[in-house]
Design a protein around this motif. Sequence first.
Motif, PDB file in Angstrom:
ATOM      1  N   GLU A  24       0.999   3.649  -1.876  1.00 55.04           N
ATOM      2  CA  GLU A  24       0.107   2.363  -2.001  1.00 55.04           C
ATOM      3  C   GLU A  24      -0.363   2.138  -3.268  1.00 55.04           C
ATOM      4  N   ARG A  25      -0.149   0.885  -3.752  1.00 50.03           N
ATOM      5  CA  ARG A  25      -1.082   0.338  -5.018  1.00 50.03           C
ATOM      6  C   ARG A  25      -2.396   0.581  -4.923  1.00 50.03           C
ATOM      7  N   SER A  26      -2.917   0.230  -3.876  1.00 53.04           N
ATOM      8  CA  SER A  26      -4.377   0.479  -3.640  1.00 53.04           C
ATOM      9  C   SER A  26      -4.863   0.987  -2.516  1.00 53.04           C
ATOM     10  N   PRO A  27      -4.783   2.277  -2.389  1.00 48.46           N
ATOM     11  CA  PRO A  27      -4.784   3.021  -1.208  1.00 48.46           C
ATOM     12  C   PRO A  27      -6.156   3.128  -0.285  1.00 48.46           C
ATOM     13  N   TRP A  28      -7.306   2.821  -1.269  1.00 47.95           N
ATOM     14  CA  TRP A  28      -8.451   2.920  -0.655  1.00 47.95           C
ATOM     15  C   TRP A  28      -8.952   2.230   0.704  1.00 47.95           C
ATOM     16  N   PRO A  29      -8.704   1.023   0.950  1.00 53.33           N
ATOM     17  CA  PRO A  29      -8.965   0.474   2.045  1.00 53.33           C
ATOM     18  C   PRO A  29      -8.124   1.169   3.458  1.00 53.33           C
ATOM     19  N   THR A  30      -7.036   1.393   3.093  1.00 54.49           N
ATOM     20  CA  THR A  30      -6.169   2.122   4.187  1.00 54.49           C
ATOM     21  C   THR A  30      -6.701   3.527   4.372  1.00 54.49           C
ATOM     22  N   LEU A  31      -6.843   4.093   3.211  1.00 55.26           N
ATOM     23  CA  LEU A  31      -7.352   5.438   3.205  1.00 55.26           C
ATOM     24  C   LEU A  31      -8.701   5.473   4.075  1.00 55.26           C
ATOM     25  N   THR A  32      -9.465   4.574   3.776  1.00 48.55           N
ATOM     26  CA  THR A  32     -10.974   4.594   4.470  1.00 48.55           C
ATOM     27  C   THR A  32     -10.845   4.595   5.821  1.00 48.55           C
ATOM     28  N   ALA A  45      -2.947  12.847  -1.250  1.00 50.04           N
ATOM     29  CA  ALA A  45      -2.510  12.720  -2.858  1.00 50.04           C
ATOM     30  C   ALA A  45      -1.228  11.989  -2.936  1.00 50.04           C
ATOM     31  N   ALA A  46      -0.114  12.492  -2.161  1.00 46.49           N
ATOM     32  CA  ALA A  46       0.982  12.021  -2.111  1.00 46.49           C
ATOM     33  C   ALA A  46       1.029  10.399  -1.724  1.00 46.49           C
ATOM     34  N   TRP A  47       0.359  10.012  -0.704  1.00 47.89           N
ATOM     35  CA  TRP A  47       0.056   8.773  -0.282  1.00 47.89           C
ATOM     36  C   TRP A  47      -0.679   7.973  -1.429  1.00 47.89           C
ATOM     37  N   MET A  48      -1.658   8.429  -2.072  1.00 46.26           N
ATOM     38  CA  MET A  48      -2.258   7.515  -3.028  1.00 46.26           C
ATOM     39  C   MET A  48      -1.381   7.429  -4.294  1.00 46.26           C
ATOM     40  N   ILE A  49      -0.726   8.292  -4.626  1.00 48.36           N
ATOM     41  CA  ILE A  49       0.235   8.377  -5.952  1.00 48.36           C
ATOM     42  C   ILE A  49       1.389   7.435  -5.658  1.00 48.36           C
ATOM     43  N   TRP A  50       2.162   7.762  -4.565  1.00 51.94           N
ATOM     44  CA  TRP A  50       3.453   7.093  -4.305  1.00 51.94           C
ATOM     45  C   TRP A  50       3.323   5.857  -3.516  1.00 51.94           C
TER      46      TRP A  50
END
Length: 125
Positions: free
Chosen positions: A42-50, A35-40
């Motif tokens: 990266e602007r588009s966290p999905w590729p890195t999060l995946t 949650a912290a990573w996605m909010i603060w």
Amino acid sequence: MQKERAEDVQLRIADGITRFAGSMWFVYVHVVGFAAWMIWTERSPWPTLTLVVSLEAIFLSTFVMIGQNRQAEFTRKKADHDYEAQELELRHNTQVTELVHTLTVEIHKAVHAVAAGEQDTGENA
């Protein structure tokens, strides 16, 4: 076996990771971290999060397999021990059964010998 396992640093590390990964703290840390990573961060966290979640799944599945392999080895050793104990018990029971049979035959012969002796004495009297 516990001594071998405690001495093996790799297995202790795998145990620790597996124990943590199977706890609710693992879930809480990931919820807060992602949650912290996605909010603060990266602007588009999905590729890195995946990518991160996929790599984490690969490593966690490896730790699960390590645990399963250790459990299978423990189960195999226990089954071998149980088999040996059962074989020893079977041999002991067979010996006891043979001894009981031998004693029964001897008692039967002795009873018949006494009975035959009484018949001989009774017929002669």
